[in-house]
Structures are given as C-alpha cells and as structure tokens.
Scaffold this motif. Structure first.
Motif, short mmCIF file in Angstrom:
data_model
loop_
_atom_site.label_atom_id
_atom_site.label_comp_id
_atom_site.label_asym_id
_atom_site.label_seq_id
_atom_site.Cartn_x
_atom_site.Cartn_y
_atom_site.Cartn_z
N GLU A 1 9.00 -46.21 8.34
CA GLU A 1 8.59 -47.60 8.31
C GLU A 1 8.68 -48.22 9.69
N SER A 2 7.70 -49.11 9.96
CA SER A 2 7.72 -49.80 11.25
C SER A 2 8.68 -50.98 11.21
N ILE B 1 7.27 -54.04 9.11
CA ILE B 1 7.40 -53.90 7.66
C ILE B 1 8.84 -54.17 7.23
N ARG B 2 9.80 -53.67 8.00
CA ARG B 2 11.20 -53.92 7.66
C ARG B 2 11.52 -55.41 7.73
N LYS C 1 10.06 -57.29 4.66
CA LYS C 1 10.85 -57.09 3.44
C LYS C 1 12.03 -58.06 3.36
#
Length: 446
Positions: free
Chosen positions: A421-422, A425-426, A429
């Motif tokens: 995951e980039s 994206i983290r 979330k």
C-alpha cells in the motif's frame, strides 16, 4: 550468659521508698569492651587431655601447609575440626570470664556482691572441635618419598632412622622438633611408624622403610571400622543410596480378549552421573533422584473398559543387595580417608592398589558388576526419555497442523498487502468518514 543483679524493693514507709513508676530498671553489672578486630576463638578440648597438652603447628599431611593440632603426651594427637553456621546467619558468642585470683577470694567476693566478673563478646561464630588423629598420617609424606640411586633411573625407598624421615617434612612454621623432645610423643610416633613400615635394627637404633601392603591394610581397617560404625546421614544418602539408585521401571499390562499382554518401559528420573577423577577419589558418583531404590512403592493405575483393561505398575529396575550396599560404604569410607589425610599422588596409588588387591583382602566384584549393570540401565533410560520427548513434541493432530498453517498463511498475506500500500492510501484509511456519502451513491439511477 551475662548475669544481672536483682534489686530488692524498699520496705513500705521507709524514707527512700518511691513509686514503682519512678524506679529505674536494674542495669547489668558487666561493661562490654569495644569490639576487637581479631575476635577470640572457641576451642572444645577433650576432657582426658592433661595440663601438659599444647596447641602446635604441624604440616598438614594432605597439602603440607601449616595447620593447628593439639598434642598431649599422655593421650595422643588431635586435629581441629571447624564447625560454623552459614555466613548469611550472623552469630556471636557472649563469654563470661573470672579474674585471675585464688578460688577462695573469688568465691568470697562473689558471695558479697558478685563483683569482679567480666564478659566479652566474640563475633567469630566458629567453633573448633578437637578430634583424635592417627599420628602416622602426619609423617606419611616423608615415608612415601622415593629417591633415585646414582647411575640408575630406578626409584626405591631406603631404610632410614626416624629422625632422617622427620627431617624430610617441611620445617616452615613447624613445632615438630619441639614435640619430639618429649619421650612419650616420640615413642608414640615411632610405634605407629612400625605399623606401616618394614624395620631393621642397626645397633641401638631402628630403621624404617614404608611397606605399601601394610599401609593399604591399615587404611582399609580404618575404613571398615568407619563403614561398620555408620557413615554420617548426609554422606550415606548422597554417596551410597543415590549412587546405587536404579531408574524406575513402568510395567504395563493390557487385557485384550482374555489375553494378557505385558510391556515394560524404563523411565529415567535420575541425572547422568559424572565421572570421578584420579585426584578427587573421595567423592563417589552420585545421582540426583526423587525416589529411593531401597524402598520403591508400587502404585497401580487401572482403567476399565468393555474391551480393554490396562494396568500400570511402577517398580525399581533393580535393587542393590545388603552386601553391595556395605561394599559401597566401605569404598566411600576408604576414599574419604585418602582424600583428607593422604597426599594426592599417594592416594591415587592406594586406590589403584585397592582395585588390584587380593580377594582375600576385600572383594569388590559384586559392587563392580552391579555398577556396570546400573550404568547400562541409566544409559537406556536416558535414550528412552529423549525418544519420548521427541515423540511428544511432534505428535500433533493433522487438523491442528492445517489450521496453524492456514493461520500463518493469512498473516503473511496481510503483511504483504500492507507493505504494498502507498502512503496516500494509508492516510485515506485514517480519515473519519462518518456521515459522508459513498462514491457509488453519485452514480445511481435517478
């Protein structure tokens, strides 16, 4: 123990009478001096020792270093055994002494007011107990010394007078020359010298040469008396009982269809014995066990079912006979004497001579056979125990193994997914989306 003087109460109505609450407590009549840097030592001497007995310094027969002994012309020679509590338990002695005055004066003064009695404290908690020692051990190092003749490598002992033998002993801090001036002490030492030596008469003097067979017989007789009289409980438990203890034998009996099937399994509850060295032969191989081979209780665990009945009986794999136990006590006593009173080189020779001795002197073959079988049983028990641990470690159910493998696979996939995951994206979330519409709501049909 320090004494205290009791104070009598004054009669009622007297001028000097006071209330009980105003009276001061009675003080001790002893005033203790400051603590000394070198505390006094307490010695317990034999009651049969005469007033001519003296504490002297002589070379120790084991390591030749100076040691203290009590020499009495009438009763013999004594060594001092140190008795002390553990250092972690602080202890001290309170010693009451009387002044150096005549007995009549002391009793008269004590009857008056009990004065002139003093006391002192000793922080040295050790106690030195005088026990008898055979004088032959003190001069044994000089007798065992060998010389090489000129032009030959052969070592042999020579016939020498008692004075020549005594001169071979270390003279540093030794009072041997002083005690030999006493005729009774010299006669005692020469008499004991004759018990282990070959003697020849040369004029008015006797000459001595050590005889190995006589020395072996004398020490063996001492060991027999020691073993027959009973070893100390701690020594007997560690070097006799545990050394002869066998592993536990578990016998399983299964009843199948009227047939009795018996299976035996040796379980080890003892540790591997360590080997003796040639120098420290005083210790006998001991094993740390939780049960005793002399009295092994038998327990029976029985499970009943319609088709199968299993019974387990726990017994000792083998048990030493009384003769074998007594031989072990004799060997322990012999090793103890050699390790405490004989130099290491001579002790190794004596142990070798004992192993090769004539059976008429002592026969250790039953003990050796028992120990040989015992060592084999212990080796088998260790192998059986290691195999049992291995089977218990790897004996798992197939379903349990599959479940663990599946769980491990999922954990690895999650780790890989998180790593791929980039950063954006983290971060998305972590956004709080409460009350927000989903992206799919904007593409619904109107």
């Amino acid at each position: 123990m320090a004494r205290t003087r009791s104070t009598k109460a004054a009669p009622a109505g007297s001028k000097g009478s006071k209330a009980t609450t105003d009276s001061k407590p009675a003080s001790s009549k002893f005033s203790l001096p400051p603590q000394s840097e070198s505390p006094s030592k307490l010695f317990i001497l034999p009651s049969k020792a005469t007033a001519d007995a003296r504490i002297v310094t002589l070379p120790n027969p084991r390591h030749s270093r100076p040691a203290r002994y009590l020499v009495c012309p009438e009763t013999g020679i004594y060594e001092f055994t140190k008795v002390a509590a553990p250092k972690t338990t602080p202890r001290s002695w309170l010693i009451e002494t009387t002044p150096t005055s005549t007995k009549a004066e002391t009793e008269a003064e004590a009857d008056k007011d009990g004065a002139k009695l003093s006391a002192e404290t000793s922080t040295g908690q050790e106690l030195y107990l005088a026990t008898a020692i055979d004088p032959l051990f003190l001069f044994l190092p000089a007798l065992a010394e060998v010389k090489t003749s000129k032009g030959s490598d052969e070592q042999k002992r020579m016939f020498l007078t008692s004075d020549d033998h005594f001169e071979r002993l270390p003279e540093e801090s030794s009072h041997l020359a002083e005690i030999l001036r006493c005729p009774k002490t010299r006669a005692l030492m020469e008499r004991r010298m004759g018990a282990i030596c070959d003697t020849v008469e040369a004029g008015d003097e006797s000459m001595f040469r050590l005889n190995d067979k006589k020395l072996l017989g004398v020490i063996l007789d001492k060991a027999k008396r020691m073993s027959e009289g009973g070893l100390p409980p701690s020594m007997d438990e560690k070097f006799v009982k545990k050394a002869l203890e066998a592993p536990i034998l578990v016998q399983k009996r299964e009843m199948k269809g009227g047939e009795l099937v018996t299976a035996s399994n040796v379980e080890s509850q003892v540790s591997t014995p360590h080997t003796e060295s040639a120098e420290s032969q005083s210790t006998v191989t001991s094993t740390e066990t939780a049960t005793s081979s002399e009295s092994q209780p038998s327990t029976v665990a029985t499970s009943f079912s319609e088709e199968l009945i299993v019974a387990e009986t726990i017994v000792s794999a083998m048990e030493a006979s009384p003769d074998v136990v007594q031989l072990q006590r004799l060997r322990v006593a012999f090793n103890f004497i050699c390790s405490n009173y004989v130099a290491s080189t001579l002790a190794a020779q004596l142990l070798g001579s004992l192993a090769k001795a004539d059976t008429s002197l002592v026969d250790f073959s039953p003990l050796d056979e028992y120990l040989s079988k015992l060592s084999k049983l212990r080796a088998d028990a260790l192998v059986s125990r290691s195999m049992g641990d291995y089977s218990r470690k790897h004996d798992r159910d197939e379903e349990e193994d599959e479940a663990r493998a599946e769980k491990k696979r999922k954990m690895e996939e999650e780790k890989k997914q998180k790593a791929s995951e980039s950063r954006g994206i983290r971060n998305l979330k972590k956004v709080n989306t409460t009350g927000m519409k989903k992206m799919s709501d904007f593409f619904k049909k109107k």
